[in-house]
Write a protein that holds these residues in place. Structure first.
Motif, mmCIF file in Angstrom:
data_model
loop_
_atom_site.group_PDB
_atom_site.id
_atom_site.type_symbol
_atom_site.label_atom_id
_atom_site.label_comp_id
_atom_site.label_asym_id
_atom_site.label_seq_id
_atom_site.Cartn_x
_atom_site.Cartn_y
_atom_site.Cartn_z
ATOM 1 N N ALA A 1 0.817 -1.215 0.000
ATOM 2 C CA ALA A 1 0.000 0.000 0.000
ATOM 3 C C ALA A 1 0.851 1.264 0.000
ATOM 4 O O ALA A 1 0.354 2.351 -0.338
ATOM 5 N N ASN A 2 2.125 1.128 0.381
ATOM 6 C CA ASN A 2 3.014 2.285 0.414
ATOM 7 C C ASN A 2 3.903 2.384 -0.824
ATOM 8 O O ASN A 2 4.761 3.272 -0.895
ATOM 9 N N SER A 3 3.718 1.502 -1.787
ATOM 10 C CA SER A 3 4.544 1.518 -2.988
ATOM 11 C C SER A 3 4.166 2.704 -3.870
ATOM 12 O O SER A 3 3.050 3.233 -3.809
ATOM 13 N N GLN A 4 5.093 3.112 -4.727
ATOM 14 C CA GLN A 4 4.833 4.233 -5.630
ATOM 15 C C GLN A 4 3.676 3.934 -6.565
ATOM 16 O O GLN A 4 2.872 4.806 -6.890
ATOM 17 N N PHE B 1 -2.021 5.089 -7.939
ATOM 18 C CA PHE B 1 -3.394 4.586 -7.955
ATOM 19 C C PHE B 1 -4.274 5.446 -7.043
ATOM 20 O O PHE B 1 -5.389 5.834 -7.416
ATOM 21 N N ASN B 2 -3.775 5.773 -5.854
ATOM 22 C CA ASN B 2 -4.545 6.563 -4.896
ATOM 23 C C ASN B 2 -4.857 7.959 -5.428
ATOM 24 O O ASN B 2 -5.949 8.493 -5.203
ATOM 25 N N ASP C 1 3.224 12.285 0.220
ATOM 26 C CA ASP C 1 4.487 12.845 -0.266
ATOM 27 C C ASP C 1 4.429 13.250 -1.735
ATOM 28 O O ASP C 1 5.464 13.566 -2.332
ATOM 29 N N SER C 2 3.256 13.249 -2.310
ATOM 30 C CA SER C 2 3.140 13.541 -3.729
ATOM 31 C C SER C 2 3.077 15.043 -3.980
ATOM 32 O O SER C 2 2.693 15.840 -3.116
ATOM 33 N N ALA C 3 3.441 15.443 -5.195
ATOM 34 C CA ALA C 3 3.331 16.848 -5.586
ATOM 35 C C ALA C 3 1.880 17.297 -5.566
ATOM 36 O O ALA C 3 1.576 18.445 -5.222
ATOM 37 N N GLU C 4 0.969 16.387 -5.906
ATOM 38 C CA GLU C 4 -0.453 16.721 -5.912
ATOM 39 C C GLU C 4 -0.937 17.068 -4.508
ATOM 40 O O GLU C 4 -1.748 17.984 -4.326
#
Length: 214
Positions: free
Chosen positions: A159-162, A167-168, A203-206
């Motif tokens: 669930a913590n993979s890139q 997907f999230n 941690d995403s830019a979004e």
């Protein structure tokens, strides 16, 4: 390897604001067809050893009237356990209710419908679906991979993979469209979207952009 983003298209999503016995609630509804029979899908949803292989470890008195604890996540009371068609529990609090309904198809498949209802005061508005919808999308995905024999390793680590983070993000986009269609205001959507991205893709830019704009 299966394209995880394409899996989002297999799920029907809906959110509504309703009156239930005089109280206003927000209902999140999801459904998907699974390529296995109802008995096998019920087993995957209710047996601890199998749940841990696609979702997360679970403990407790897993029977109607009993309780459960998801490791590092929600606990709840088991309100209804009618094999192999209906499971109803509280989820993280007495007023947060999750109902799973299994309907067998003629071709050996089974449709799973999830309804998650909370009081309007808890959700604030229909945009509150963004707080839980992407998480349930992840669960629906994990179950689909497991039923298809494609689940590998620890699902909590996966669930913590890139790949799952991406997907999230797309899942949050899908839920943004759903709550917009349900009548959420731009301000409500912006705030809920920032919270959802902070939770499911921190941690995403979004997530950073949504946080700045909220």
């Amino acid at each position: 390897m299966r394209d995880l983003i394409n899996e989002l298209a297999a799920v029907h999503r809906q959110v509504s604001r309703e009156n239930a016995d005089g109280d206003e609630i927000v209902r999140v509804t999801m459904s998907r067809q699974y390529s296995t029979d109802a008995a096998d899908l019920w087993s995957a949803l209710t047996e601890p050893d199998r749940i841990a292989r696609w979702f997360m470890p679970i403990s407790g008195d897993l029977r109607e009237g009993g309780s459960f604890q998801l490791e590092g996540n929600a606990d709840g009371e088991i309100l209804t356990c009618d094999s192999p068609s209906l499971l109803r529990t509280t989820f993280g609090g007495p007023d947060s209710i999750v109902t799973l309904t299994l309907a067998p198809g003629d071709d050996g498949t089974t449709e799973l419908q999830l309804d998650h209802t909370v009081p309007l005061a808890m959700a604030q508005n229909v945009a509150g679906a963004l707080y839980v919808g992407p998480g349930w999308d992840g669960a629906f995905l994990g179950l689909a991979l497991y039923v298809a024999g494609e689940a590998e390793g620890d699902p909590v680590e996966a669930a913590n993979s890139q790949e799952v983070v991406e997907f999230n993000i797309v899942s949050v986009d899908r839920w943004t469209t759903v709550v917009d269609d349900a009548g959420a205001t731009s301000a409500e959507i912006e705030q809920a979207r920032a919270v959802a991205l902070g939770q499911f893709a921190p941690d995403s830019a979004e997530a950073e952009e949504a946080s700045r704009n909220a």
